[in-house]
Design a protein around this motif. Structure first.
Motif, PDB file in Angstrom:
ATOM      1  N   UNK A  71     -10.848  -4.860   4.374  1.00  0.00           N
ATOM      2  CA  UNK A  71     -10.296  -5.566   3.221  1.00  0.00           C
ATOM      3  C   UNK A  71     -10.006  -4.614   2.070  1.00  0.00           C
ATOM      4  N   UNK A  72     -10.892  -3.653   1.827  1.00  0.00           N
ATOM      5  CA  UNK A  72     -10.643  -2.667   0.774  1.00  0.00           C
ATOM      6  C   UNK A  72      -9.389  -1.864   1.082  1.00  0.00           C
ATOM      7  N   UNK A  91      -1.175   3.530  -1.978  1.00  0.00           N
ATOM      8  CA  UNK A  91      -1.432   4.536  -0.946  1.00  0.00           C
ATOM      9  C   UNK A  91      -2.861   5.062  -0.977  1.00  0.00           C
ATOM     10  N   UNK A  92      -3.805   4.165  -1.217  1.00  0.00           N
ATOM     11  CA  UNK A  92      -5.203   4.574  -1.240  1.00  0.00           C
ATOM     12  C   UNK A  92      -6.008   3.990  -0.109  1.00  0.00           C
ATOM     13  N   UNK A  93      -5.347   3.499   0.926  1.00  0.00           N
ATOM     14  CA  UNK A  93      -6.040   2.743   1.970  1.00  0.00           C
ATOM     15  C   UNK A  93      -7.106   3.557   2.695  1.00  0.00           C
ATOM     16  N   UNK A  94      -6.821   4.825   3.003  1.00  0.00           N
ATOM     17  CA  UNK A  94      -7.801   5.625   3.745  1.00  0.00           C
ATOM     18  C   UNK A  94      -9.070   5.834   2.933  1.00  0.00           C
ATOM     19  N   UNK A  99     -12.160  -0.773  -7.777  1.00  0.00           N
ATOM     20  CA  UNK A  99     -11.807  -2.187  -7.801  1.00  0.00           C
ATOM     21  C   UNK A  99     -11.621  -2.728  -6.389  1.00  0.00           C
ATOM     22  N   UNK A 100     -10.940  -1.957  -5.545  1.00  0.00           N
ATOM     23  CA  UNK A 100     -10.713  -2.397  -4.162  1.00  0.00           C
ATOM     24  C   UNK A 100     -12.032  -2.584  -3.425  1.00  0.00           C
ATOM     25  N   UNK A 106     -13.338  -5.232 -11.166  1.00  0.00           N
ATOM     26  CA  UNK A 106     -13.007  -5.931  -9.926  1.00  0.00           C
ATOM     27  C   UNK A 106     -11.546  -6.349  -9.844  1.00  0.00           C
ATOM     28  N   UNK A 107     -10.942  -6.718 -10.948  1.00  0.00           N
ATOM     29  CA  UNK A 107      -9.582  -7.251 -10.961  1.00  0.00           C
ATOM     30  C   UNK A 107      -8.495  -6.183 -10.919  1.00  0.00           C
TER      31      UNK A 107
END
Length: 756
Positions: free
Chosen positions: A34-35, A43-46, A188-189, A366-367
């Motif tokens: 989910x993060x 582009x911060x998924x990894x 936040x993610x 968080x937001x």
């Protein structure tokens, strides 16, 4: 339950029976997934995936597993003697990140994940400061023991493995300048993913209520229907025809590429609905996820939210420091959306929006990831606080360049926010460049909406007395006089004819709303109406007086005051009179604004409020101010070798409102209808049950903010009582005046006018 099963969380069902526990491995994998989804917009998924995978690694340690079983009722005898209380678990993953990437030859890249993981309960740390010290925490012996104990339990290899991910700090959005915001976005993610997955286990019904928001397309259709009905009932006046053209231009310009926009429309030109039209059309055209409408004052946010709610219903979330859910306006779903802004329309304040962007606390951060890929409308953009302007401009640049955000600066008086350089570099401003104006010809628009004559002081150095001013004002049947201070408003009102009305922030919100409603009714009926007010009427309060008097202030304030004069263009010209008050503004921002206004207007032969003057005015104002008075930019500057940033210290210093200097007082205002029972019932409920959200929202309408020193003095005099730390209640019935509001200095004008 197997003795060997590892638990992340435990909860009871509706019958009070312990449910099957939340599996730790499942939790880590779900949070990671989910993060990663949250971070895809920048582009911060990894990075987010690894943070999620490792954030609760410390829960593998036997001490935590003993603890969770003890408090949940599983294996009640399995606790370790002497180990009462929670078992720390947020450091092990941080150490794993540092060790893993150091061994892999990527230097200090693991520290990025350490910030996120170590802070996922307590908030982001400073790397190394007296205030907080993440470096020291990671080096402590008990932290290393937590890591060793967790690793000794042999977590699955897919949990520990960072896969093919190779950290590349060159891809950070904005490079060094963007590092701090990027870390807060990743944080936040992680926080939102952790909370959402935990909630899905703890309360599935609550979790299910978060879905099902209407699409932007649906909102646009609702808006179009609303505007059609509004147009049908509107008179075909010149002002309404101009408003219709402004709306048309906003819809057309919304097709332009995302980025920075300005919407320059004189007061009374319908900016609120037109900017909303731009936001909806732009969001539809470019697939933006939501619209965030940012308003400077809590005193006007409710009416804007009410307008939007009348169009979109429950899709509107009103979120600011005082917005505790009102059952009549917000349901459980909207309350949940306030936690992470996962709704299509957010109405918030400068304080909530910008303090969140610089926050370190989990609840505030968080937001943040839901700001990415949004349309943000900054209403009354000229009111961005000068002492925080540089960090604000920096973050707006980063959001528009790297996070898919479109920003609209909406105001009648555009501030001078472009980059400026001076001989003395400390006065330089890193500004907003490439801002595109939505209106095709703002100058023509200003001429078309020019509805007033402005009379400046004959002698800029000669103050007028309150007595003389009251005499002059009283010659007009209907007139609005605006002054700079609450004390000034009382001084002038006391000299006005009987029946004159008063507005200031010493009156609670409910009181002010009722008086404003009374003013509008009287003006519409043609009843002579004299009002003395502070500047609270200058933004978002749609009053229409034939004559307005304004104490000398910033040029933008004079323009806002003029917007309350001949607003609907029913007169050939309204009259605005600028006067020099008996006392100048106190030293500080108000004085600097007044000085900049004098400098621009003194000797000026043209129209005092012509649009060309505002750029020079704001340049003078900003040059006189320290645009980063708290040193936020330096605190957030990253050390290229250690990646050290002072997140927590910067967050504590970035406070648009200094809460420690003020106090909230709940007053016993019984209203124009004499409703004496309502406020007492709520106060009794507060004392009995504590501060529930709905109750505090109700009481906020009866709250006045005063200097803390005055609250403590009144408390010592038994005029106030402190019913909980920092929250005061009026105890003396003579303390609240039915026209002036809270009397904090003991100077009560007339006993016959008191609420008793």
């Amino acid at each position: 339950m197997s003795d060997h099963r590892l638990i992340a969380h435990a909860a009871k069902n509706a019958a009070g029976v312990w449910r099957d526990p939340h599996d730790l491995v499942e939790h880590l994998r779900a949070v990671a997934a989910l993060a990663s989804v949250h971070a895809r917009y920048f582009n911060g998924s990894d990075w987010a995936h690894l943070a999620g995978l490792w954030h609760d690694l410390g829960k593998y340690r036997p001490r935590f597993q003993h603890y969770i079983r003890t408090v949940s009722g599983y294996e009640a005898d399995a606790h370790i003697k002497g180990e009462a209380g929670k078992a720390p678990h947020s450091t092990a993953g941080a150490i794993l990140a540092c060790d893993t990437f150091k061994k892999a030859g990527f230097g200090e890249a693991g520290r990025i994940l350490a910030y996120l993981i170590a802070g996922h309960h307590a908030g982001l740390y400073d790397w190394n400061s007296e205030n907080s010290n993440l470096e020291y925490r990671l080096q402590k012996q008990d932290s290393r023991e937590e890591f060793n104990e967790a690793m000794a339990e042999h977590p699955p290899s897919d949990i520990l493995d960072h896969g093919a991910f190779i950290p590349d700090l060159r891809t950070i959005p904005g490079g060094k300048d963007g590092f701090a915001l990027w870390v807060r976005m990743l944080f936040s993610c992680l926080i939102d993913a952790d909370r959402l997955d935990t909630e899905a286990y703890m309360d599935a019904d609550k979790s299910a209520q978060r879905s099902g928001w209407p699409s932007i397309q649906t909102l646009l259709e609702q808006f179009d229907r609303f505007m059609v009905s509004k147009t049908i009932t509107a008179d075909a006046t010149p002002v309404n025809l101009l408003r219709a053209d402004i709306l048309r231009q906003c819809r057309e310009k919304a097709q332009d590429a995302p980025g920075l926009f300005s919407l320059t429309v004189p007061t009374g030109g319908g900016k609120t609905l037109s900017s909303l039209a731009f936001a909806l059309e732009h969001a539809k055209r470019y697939g933006k996820r939501r619209i965030i409408y940012v308003i400077p004052y809590t005193s006007i946010i409710e009416q804007t939210a009410d307008i939007f709610r009348s169009i979109f219903g429950d899709a509107v979330i009103e979120h600011h420091s005082n917005a505790e859910a009102d059952p009549a306006k917000e349901n459980h779903k909207s309350h949940l959306a306030c936690e992470n802004w996962d709704a299509p329309v957010i109405v918030t304040t400068n304080v909530q929006f910008f303090e969140s962007l610089f926050a370190a606390k989990t609840s505030r951060c968080r937001k943040l990831h839901n700001i990415a890929d949004a349309v943000v409308v900054l209403d009354e953009a000229q009111l961005l606080p000068p002492e925080f302007l540089q960090p604000i401009l920096d973050v707006l640049n980063l959001l528009t360049k790297h996070y898919g955000v479109t920003v609209v600066l909406s105001t009648a008086t555009q501030p001078a926010l472009s980059t400026r350089e001076y001989f003395d570099a400390k006065n330089n401003m890193r500004g907003l460049n490439n801002v595109r104006e939505i209106m095709s010809d703002p100058d023509a628009l200003y001429l078309a909406l020019d509805r007033v004559n402005v009379r400046l002081p004959a002698d800029w150095n000669k103050p007028v007395s309150w007595d003389a001013l009251a005499g002059e004002i009283s010659e007009h049947e209907s007139v609005l006089a605006i002054v700079n201070r609450r004390k000034d408003a009382r001084e002038l009102w006391q000299r006005m004819p009987e029946g004159s009305l008063h507005l200031s922030a010493l009156m609670c919100g409910e009181h002010r709303s009722q008086i404003i409603g009374q003013i509008k009714t009287r003006l519409q009926a043609g009843v002579p109406t004299c009002v003395v007010s502070t500047q609270l009427v200058e933004a978002g309060v749609d009053l229409d007086f034939p004559v307005v008097y304004r104490a000398l202030a910033g040029l933008d304030s004079l323009a806002q005051a003029a917007g309350r004069c001949n607003r609907e263009g029913r007169l050939a010209q309204g009259e605005v009179v600028v006067f020099i008050p008996p006392q100048p503004a106190p030293p500080g921002q108000l004085r600097k604004a007044e000085d900049a206004c004098r400098s621009v207007l003194h000797g000026h032969a043209g129209k005092p409020l012509e649009r060309a003057l505002f750029s020079g005015y704001f340049e003078k104002l900003y040059h006189a101010c320290d645009l980063d008075a708290q040193g936020i930019c330096e605190l957030l500057k990253v050390d290229g070798q250690t990646l050290a940033v002072n997140f927590r210290t910067a967050a504590e210093k970035f406070k648009l409102m200094q809460d420690e200097d003020s106090a909230s007082v709940i007053v016993r205002y019984h209203g124009l209808n004499g409703d004496d029972e309502k406020i007492e019932k709520w106060l009794n409920t507060l004392k009995k049950d504590g501060p529930d959200r709905w109750l505090m929202r109700k009481l906020q309408r009866y709250t006045v903010t005063i200097p803390r020193r005055d609250a403590l003095r009144l408390l010592a005099q038994s005029d106030l009582e402190e019913i909980m730390p920092g929250l005061f209640v009026q105890a003396n019935d003579l303390l609240y005046h039915d026209q002036l509001g809270l009397i904090i200095d003991g100077l009560i004008p007339s006993a016959s006018a008191l609420i008793v």
